[in-house]
Design a protein around this motif. Structure first.
Motif, PDB file in Angstrom:
ATOM      1  N   ARG A 210       0.842  -1.191   0.000  1.00  0.00           N
ATOM      2  CA  ARG A 210       0.000   0.000   0.000  1.00  0.00           C
ATOM      3  C   ARG A 210       0.880   1.245   0.000  1.00  0.00           C
ATOM      4  NH1 ARG A 210      -5.342  -0.546   1.498  1.00  0.00           N
ATOM      5  NH2 ARG A 210      -5.918  -2.729   1.530  1.00  0.00           N
ATOM      6  N   CYS A 211       0.314   2.353  -0.467  1.00  0.00           N
ATOM      7  CA  CYS A 211       1.049   3.612  -0.433  1.00  0.00           C
ATOM      8  C   CYS A 211       1.166   4.058   1.033  1.00  0.00           C
ATOM      9  CB  CYS A 211       0.302   4.663  -1.247  1.00  0.00           C
ATOM     10  SG  CYS A 211       0.898   6.343  -0.964  1.00  0.00           S
TER      11      CYS A 211
ATOM     12  N   ASN B 142       1.550   6.886   2.165  1.00  0.00           N
ATOM     13  CA  ASN B 142       0.930   8.192   2.372  1.00  0.00           C
ATOM     14  C   ASN B 142      -0.599   8.123   2.388  1.00  0.00           C
ATOM     15  OD1 ASN B 142       1.067  11.103   2.632  1.00  0.00           O
ATOM     16  ND2 ASN B 142       0.280  11.159   0.528  1.00  0.00           N
ATOM     17  N   CYS B 143      -1.197   7.596   1.305  1.00  0.00           N
ATOM     18  CA  CYS B 143      -2.664   7.609   1.216  1.00  0.00           C
ATOM     19  C   CYS B 143      -3.275   6.242   1.480  1.00  0.00           C
ATOM     20  CB  CYS B 143      -3.117   8.119  -0.149  1.00  0.00           C
ATOM     21  SG  CYS B 143      -2.697   7.005  -1.505  1.00  0.00           S
ATOM     22  N   ASN B 144      -2.423   5.216   1.662  1.00  0.00           N
ATOM     23  CA  ASN B 144      -2.884   3.885   2.044  1.00  0.00           C
ATOM     24  C   ASN B 144      -3.670   3.161   0.952  1.00  0.00           C
ATOM     25  OD1 ASN B 144      -2.461   2.051   4.077  1.00  0.00           O
ATOM     26  ND2 ASN B 144      -4.530   2.291   4.909  1.00  0.00           N
ATOM     27  N   SER B 145      -3.702   3.697  -0.280  1.00  0.00           N
ATOM     28  CA  SER B 145      -4.417   2.968  -1.331  1.00  0.00           C
ATOM     29  C   SER B 145      -3.534   1.834  -1.845  1.00  0.00           C
ATOM     30  CB  SER B 145      -4.808   3.907  -2.471  1.00  0.00           C
ATOM     31  OG  SER B 145      -3.714   4.690  -2.844  1.00  0.00           O
TER      32      SER B 145
ATOM     33  N   CYS C 220       3.087   8.170  -6.413  1.00  0.00           N
ATOM     34  CA  CYS C 220       1.928   7.312  -6.165  1.00  0.00           C
ATOM     35  C   CYS C 220       0.846   7.600  -7.209  1.00  0.00           C
ATOM     36  CB  CYS C 220       1.385   7.549  -4.751  1.00  0.00           C
ATOM     37  SG  CYS C 220      -0.226   6.797  -4.464  1.00  0.00           S
TER      38      CYS C 220
ATOM     39  N   ASP D 192      -2.280   7.384  -6.949  1.00  0.00           N
ATOM     40  CA  ASP D 192      -3.483   8.008  -6.402  1.00  0.00           C
ATOM     41  C   ASP D 192      -3.230   9.402  -5.833  1.00  0.00           C
ATOM     42  OD1 ASP D 192      -5.560   5.806  -6.668  1.00  0.00           O
ATOM     43  OD2 ASP D 192      -3.871   4.769  -5.742  1.00  0.00           O
ATOM     44  N   CYS D 193      -2.282   9.506  -4.884  1.00  0.00           N
ATOM     45  CA  CYS D 193      -2.104  10.798  -4.213  1.00  0.00           C
ATOM     46  C   CYS D 193      -0.930  11.599  -4.776  1.00  0.00           C
ATOM     47  CB  CYS D 193      -1.934  10.592  -2.711  1.00  0.00           C
ATOM     48  SG  CYS D 193      -0.402   9.774  -2.263  1.00  0.00           S
ATOM     49  N   LYS D 194      -0.196  11.019  -5.732  1.00  0.00           N
ATOM     50  CA  LYS D 194       0.923  11.708  -6.407  1.00  0.00           C
ATOM     51  C   LYS D 194       2.095  12.045  -5.464  1.00  0.00           C
ATOM     52  CE  LYS D 194      -1.554  11.644 -10.078  1.00  0.00           C
ATOM     53  NZ  LYS D 194      -1.380  10.430 -10.870  1.00  0.00           N
ATOM     54  N   GLU D 195       2.047  11.490  -4.262  1.00  0.00           N
ATOM     55  CA  GLU D 195       3.164  11.685  -3.330  1.00  0.00           C
ATOM     56  C   GLU D 195       4.391  10.948  -3.894  1.00  0.00           C
ATOM     57  OE1 GLU D 195       2.921  13.496  -0.598  1.00  0.00           O
ATOM     58  OE2 GLU D 195       4.617  12.895   0.657  1.00  0.00           O
TER      59      GLU D 195
END
Ligand SMILES: [Zn+2]
Length: 270
Positions: free
Chosen positions: A38-39, A41-44, A64, A66-69
Motif C-alpha cells: 500500500r502507499c 501516504n494515502c494507504n491505497s 503514487c 493516487d495521491c501523487k506523493e
C-alpha cells in the motif's frame, strides 16, 4: 549477455522487491506476506502492474498513482542493487553451491544494510538466523574458503570447513565485542551495539575467519571515509550515530566478491 544472465538479473529484481518488504515491515513487527503493498501516504493499494520491480517505479515516474506523493527511490535502488549483486555472484561462481549461498548472504546483507541505515537496528532474525545458515552451509562452500590457502592440504574436508566458519563466528563477533568493550571503558559511551557484534558473527559464519577480519577492516575504512564526509557535508554533530552495520554490510559484499584479491594486496602491504 546470455539468457542465463538475464534470468539471474530478473530473479534478483523479484527478490529485491521482496527484500523491500522485509526492510520496511520487519522492524515494525509486521507480516511480510499480508497485507499487499500500500502507499505509505494515502494507504491505497498498489496495482499489480505498478508493483513490477523497477518498471513500476518508471511507469509511475516515481509518484503514487493516487495521491501523487513521491515514492522513495530506495525501492528501485534495493531492486537494482539486488539484481547487480546476484549477477556479480553468478559471473563469479556460475551454477554452483557457493552461488546459491552467495544469494542468501547478499540478501541478508542488503536487508541489514538498509534496516540499520533507517532504524539503527540489526534484527536477530537476520544476524543470528544468518549465523546458523552460514555455519550449516560451510562445507558446501569449502572450496571457496580454502582455494587460496596454501597451508591446508585437503580442501574437501567438511570438518575443516566447519572449523573455518566456527572460528569466523568467534573472531568476527569477538573482535567487535573487544572494540566495543574498550571503547565503552575509555570514552564512557556506547560506540557499537550488540547488533553489530551479532552481525559480524554472521559474516564470519559465511566468509570464514580471514575474510571476517578483512570485512571489519573494509567496513571501518568505509565508515571512516563516508561517515566523516557525511557528517562534514550535512553539518551533523560529532555525536551523530553512524550506522556501522550499513558499512559492515557494504564491506562484507565487497569482500565476498573481491576478497581474495584484496587480501593479497593487503598482505603485500604488511
Ligand atoms: Zn498514495
Amino acid at each position: 549477455m546470455t539468457a542465463w544472465d538475464a534470468a539471474v538479473i530478473l530473479f534478483g529484481l523479484v527478490i529485491g522487491s521482496f527484500l523491500n518488504v522485509c526492510i520496511h515491515r520487519i522492524p515494525r513487527g509486521e507480516s511480510v506476506v499480508r497485507p499487499s503493498s500500500r502507499c505509505p501516504n494515502c494507504n491505497s493499494p498498489v496495482r499489480p502492474w505498478h508493483n513490477i520491480p523497477l518498471l513500476g517505479y518508471l511507469l509511475l515516474r516515481g509518484r503514487c498513482a493516487d495521491c501523487k506523493e513521491p515514492i522513495s527511490p530506495v525501492y528501485p535502488a534495493v531492486e537494482a542493487m539486488t539484481a547487480l549483486l546476484f549477477e556479480l555472484a553468478f559471473l563469479k561462481y556460475g551454477w554452483t553451491a557457493p552461488f546459491a549461498i552467495a544469494l542468501i548472504f547478499f540478501s541478508l546483507l542488503i536487508v541489514l544494510n538498509f534496516i540499520d541505515l533507517f532504524e539503527r537496528l540489526l534484527p536477530d532474525v537476520f544476524t543470528l538466523g544468518g549465523t546458523v545458515i552460514g555455519f550449516l552451509c560451510a562445507p558446501l562452500q569449502s572450496a571457496e574458503f580454502f582455494r587460496d590457502d596454501p597451508f591446508l592440504p585437503d580442501p574437501a574436508a567438511w570438518w575443516l570447513a566447519y572449523l573455518h566458519s566456527g572460528v569466523g563466528i568467534l573472531l568476527g563477533g569477538g573482535v567487535l565485542w573487544l572494540v566495543a568493550t574498550v571503547y565503552l571503558k575509555v570514552r564512557k559511551i556506547e560506540g557499537m551495539g550488540f547488533g553489530d557484534i551479532k552481525m559480524m558473527c554472521m559474516v564470519g559464519a559465511f566468509l570464514g575467519w580471514r575474510y571476517a577480519w578483512l570485512t571489519i577492516l573494509v567496513g571501518s575504512l568505509l565508515g571512516a571515509v563516508i561517515g566523516s564526509l557525511y557528517i562534514y557535508l550535512l553539518g551533523k554533530g560529532r555525536r551523530y550515530e553512524l550506522p556501522f552495520g550499513t558499512f559492515l554490510a557494504a564491506g562484507a559484499a565487497v569482500v565476498a566478491l573481491w576478497g581474495v584479491r584484496l587480501l593479497e594486496s593487503y598482505l603485500k602491504l604488511l
